[in-house]
Scaffold this motif. Structure first.
Motif, mmCIF file in Angstrom:
data_model
loop_
_atom_site.group_PDB
_atom_site.id
_atom_site.type_symbol
_atom_site.label_atom_id
_atom_site.label_comp_id
_atom_site.label_asym_id
_atom_site.label_seq_id
_atom_site.Cartn_x
_atom_site.Cartn_y
_atom_site.Cartn_z
ATOM 1 N N ASN A 65 8.713 5.515 -0.450
ATOM 2 C CA ASN A 65 9.614 6.208 -1.369
ATOM 3 C C ASN A 65 10.328 5.257 -2.331
ATOM 4 O OD1 ASN A 65 9.006 8.768 -0.429
ATOM 5 N ND2 ASN A 65 10.550 8.684 1.173
ATOM 6 N N ILE A 66 10.027 3.973 -2.246
ATOM 7 C CA ILE A 66 10.616 2.982 -3.149
ATOM 8 C C ILE A 66 9.545 2.537 -4.138
ATOM 9 C CG2 ILE A 66 11.675 0.685 -3.297
ATOM 10 C CD1 ILE A 66 12.746 1.179 -0.444
ATOM 11 N N ASP A 67 9.927 2.499 -5.406
ATOM 12 C CA ASP A 67 9.011 2.090 -6.462
ATOM 13 C C ASP A 67 8.512 0.661 -6.224
ATOM 14 O OD1 ASP A 67 8.793 0.756 -9.468
ATOM 15 O OD2 ASP A 67 8.061 2.831 -9.365
ATOM 16 N N ILE A 68 7.276 0.419 -6.621
ATOM 17 C CA ILE A 68 6.662 -0.896 -6.450
ATOM 18 C C ILE A 68 7.496 -1.988 -7.109
ATOM 19 C CG2 ILE A 68 4.639 -2.297 -7.071
ATOM 20 C CD1 ILE A 68 2.988 0.335 -6.815
ATOM 21 N N LYS A 69 8.007 -1.707 -8.292
ATOM 22 C CA LYS A 69 8.781 -2.714 -9.023
ATOM 23 C C LYS A 69 10.135 -3.001 -8.387
ATOM 24 C CE LYS A 69 6.473 -1.848 -13.389
ATOM 25 N NZ LYS A 69 6.582 -1.365 -14.769
ATOM 26 N N GLN A 70 10.500 -2.188 -7.406
ATOM 27 C CA GLN A 70 11.754 -2.401 -6.689
ATOM 28 C C GLN A 70 11.526 -2.920 -5.260
ATOM 29 O OE1 GLN A 70 14.685 -2.116 -8.299
ATOM 30 N NE2 GLN A 70 13.427 -1.656 -10.085
ATOM 31 N N GLY A 71 10.288 -3.331 -4.962
ATOM 32 C CA GLY A 71 9.982 -3.881 -3.636
ATOM 33 C C GLY A 71 9.342 -2.897 -2.682
ATOM 34 N N GLY A 72 9.089 -1.684 -3.148
ATOM 35 C CA GLY A 72 8.425 -0.687 -2.315
ATOM 36 C C GLY A 72 6.915 -0.741 -2.488
ATOM 37 N N ILE A 73 6.258 0.273 -1.959
ATOM 38 C CA ILE A 73 4.793 0.327 -2.062
ATOM 39 C C ILE A 73 4.312 1.585 -2.792
ATOM 40 C CG2 ILE A 73 4.276 -1.177 -0.113
ATOM 41 C CD1 ILE A 73 3.935 1.357 1.620
ATOM 42 N N GLY A 74 5.236 2.498 -3.098
ATOM 43 C CA GLY A 74 4.844 3.729 -3.775
ATOM 44 C C GLY A 74 3.966 4.602 -2.892
ATOM 45 N N ARG A 75 3.542 5.730 -3.452
ATOM 46 C CA ARG A 75 2.709 6.666 -2.708
ATOM 47 C C ARG A 75 1.301 6.102 -2.571
ATOM 48 N NH1 ARG A 75 3.335 11.997 -1.064
ATOM 49 N NH2 ARG A 75 5.468 11.269 -0.955
ATOM 50 N N LEU A 76 0.779 6.127 -1.346
ATOM 51 C CA LEU A 76 -0.540 5.564 -1.073
ATOM 52 C C LEU A 76 -1.583 6.663 -0.919
ATOM 53 C CD1 LEU A 76 0.433 2.799 1.504
ATOM 54 C CD2 LEU A 76 0.169 2.577 -0.967
ATOM 55 N N LYS A 77 -2.836 6.281 -1.095
ATOM 56 C CA LYS A 77 -3.955 7.215 -0.981
ATOM 57 C C LYS A 77 -4.652 7.084 0.366
ATOM 58 C CE LYS A 77 -4.534 6.733 -5.905
ATOM 59 N NZ LYS A 77 -5.099 5.863 -6.918
ATOM 60 N N TYR A 78 -4.069 6.314 1.271
ATOM 61 C CA TYR A 78 -4.684 6.107 2.583
ATOM 62 C C TYR A 78 -3.617 6.127 3.669
ATOM 63 C CZ TYR A 78 -3.271 1.221 1.717
ATOM 64 O OH TYR A 78 -2.566 0.085 1.448
ATOM 65 N N THR A 79 -4.047 6.063 4.920
ATOM 66 C CA THR A 79 -3.192 6.252 6.089
ATOM 67 C C THR A 79 -2.532 4.957 6.545
ATOM 68 O OG1 THR A 79 -4.557 8.102 6.835
ATOM 69 C CG2 THR A 79 -3.238 6.995 8.517
ATOM 70 N N LEU A 80 -1.254 5.070 6.923
ATOM 71 C CA LEU A 80 -0.526 3.971 7.553
ATOM 72 C C LEU A 80 -0.191 4.376 8.983
ATOM 73 C CD1 LEU A 80 2.018 2.899 4.774
ATOM 74 C CD2 LEU A 80 -0.307 2.062 5.183
ATOM 75 N N VAL A 81 -0.542 3.505 9.909
ATOM 76 C CA VAL A 81 -0.379 3.783 11.335
ATOM 77 C C VAL A 81 0.823 3.023 11.882
ATOM 78 C CG1 VAL A 81 -1.462 3.288 13.573
ATOM 79 C CG2 VAL A 81 -2.786 4.351 11.763
ATOM 80 N N SER A 82 1.482 3.617 12.856
ATOM 81 C CA SER A 82 2.603 2.973 13.540
ATOM 82 C C SER A 82 2.140 2.407 14.876
ATOM 83 C CB SER A 82 3.722 3.996 13.782
ATOM 84 O OG SER A 82 4.751 3.413 14.545
ATOM 85 N N ASP A 83 2.473 1.152 15.103
ATOM 86 C CA ASP A 83 2.106 0.451 16.347
ATOM 87 C C ASP A 83 3.368 -0.144 16.980
ATOM 88 O OD1 ASP A 83 0.596 -0.793 18.353
ATOM 89 O OD2 ASP A 83 0.140 -2.535 17.102
ATOM 90 N N ILE A 84 4.359 0.712 17.214
ATOM 91 C CA ILE A 84 5.672 0.252 17.670
ATOM 92 C C ILE A 84 5.588 -0.615 18.931
ATOM 93 C CG2 ILE A 84 7.867 1.018 18.669
ATOM 94 C CD1 ILE A 84 7.907 3.257 16.652
#
Length: 195
Positions: free
Chosen positions: A87-106
């Motif tokens: 939810n943070i813009d790329i130019k502000q240090g975020g990654i923006g909306r992605l077209k692929y899956t991010l997994v959690s490995d807590i």
């Protein structure tokens, strides 16, 4: 730990899929059936080299899709942290909306299964795996934390794996799609150098 030529370990965990939805029971094996897969690990969200790699995968998403290749990213952060980072813009240090899956490995179980945990910090090293449509790991690379990956080289490796599967020929050093390959024999090597 080298996993090349072995079956990729399966996992079921929470994931943030490309439409921004959180899934509680993302099954790696089921979601990647009959596809090539790039499974990549990064150390932590909200860091420095990591977003450049994640964004680079996203920028080349169409090239991976053309190759029938699914991209899945993994870190120890929760899906909620992944979501906040998107939810943070790329130019502000975020990654923006992605077209692929991010997994959690807590718990770090996935990075342990793939043998890519940093020996002291407990986070993942910069590891990438190319897994074929049968679930066999064909390629892996592991970088230390300060060293970003060359995402375009993964496309080259995918092309090489695909070419070998289709034609049985092998791909020499620095090969890129459209260049000479060779028959896997002494005569094939000699012919390759004579051209």
């Amino acid at each position: 730990m080298t996993l090349v030529s072995q079956h990729a370990p399966n996992f079921v965990t929470q994931a943030l899929i490309k439409d921004g939805t959180i899934v509680n029971d993302f099954n790696f094996k089921k979601s990647t059936k009959n596809k090539l897969v790039v499974l990549f690990f990064w150390p932590m969200d909200f860091t420095f080299v990591c977003p450049t790699e994640i964004v680079a995968f996203n920028e080349l998403y169409i090239e991976f899709k053309k190759r029938n290749t699914k991209i899945i990213g993994v870190s120890r952060d929760s899906v909620f942290v992944h979501q906040a980072w998107q939810n943070i813009d790329i130019k502000q240090g975020g990654i923006g909306r992605l077209k692929y899956t991010l997994v959690s490995d807590i718990k770090g179980e996935i990075q342990d299964a793939y043998g890519v945990a940093h020996p002291e910090l407990g986070i993942a090293l910069r590891a990438s795996f190319l897994i074929d449509k049968y679930g066999i790991i064909k390629h892996q690379t592991v970088n230390d934390l300060p060293l970003g990956r060359n995402i375009k080289d993964m496309l080259r490796i995918i092309d090489a794996v695909t070419y070998h599967e289709q034609y049985g020929e092998v791909c020499p050093a620095n090969w890129i799609k459209g260049e000479k390959t060779m028959h896997p024999s002494k005569s094939g090597l000699i012919k390759y150098y004579q051209k």
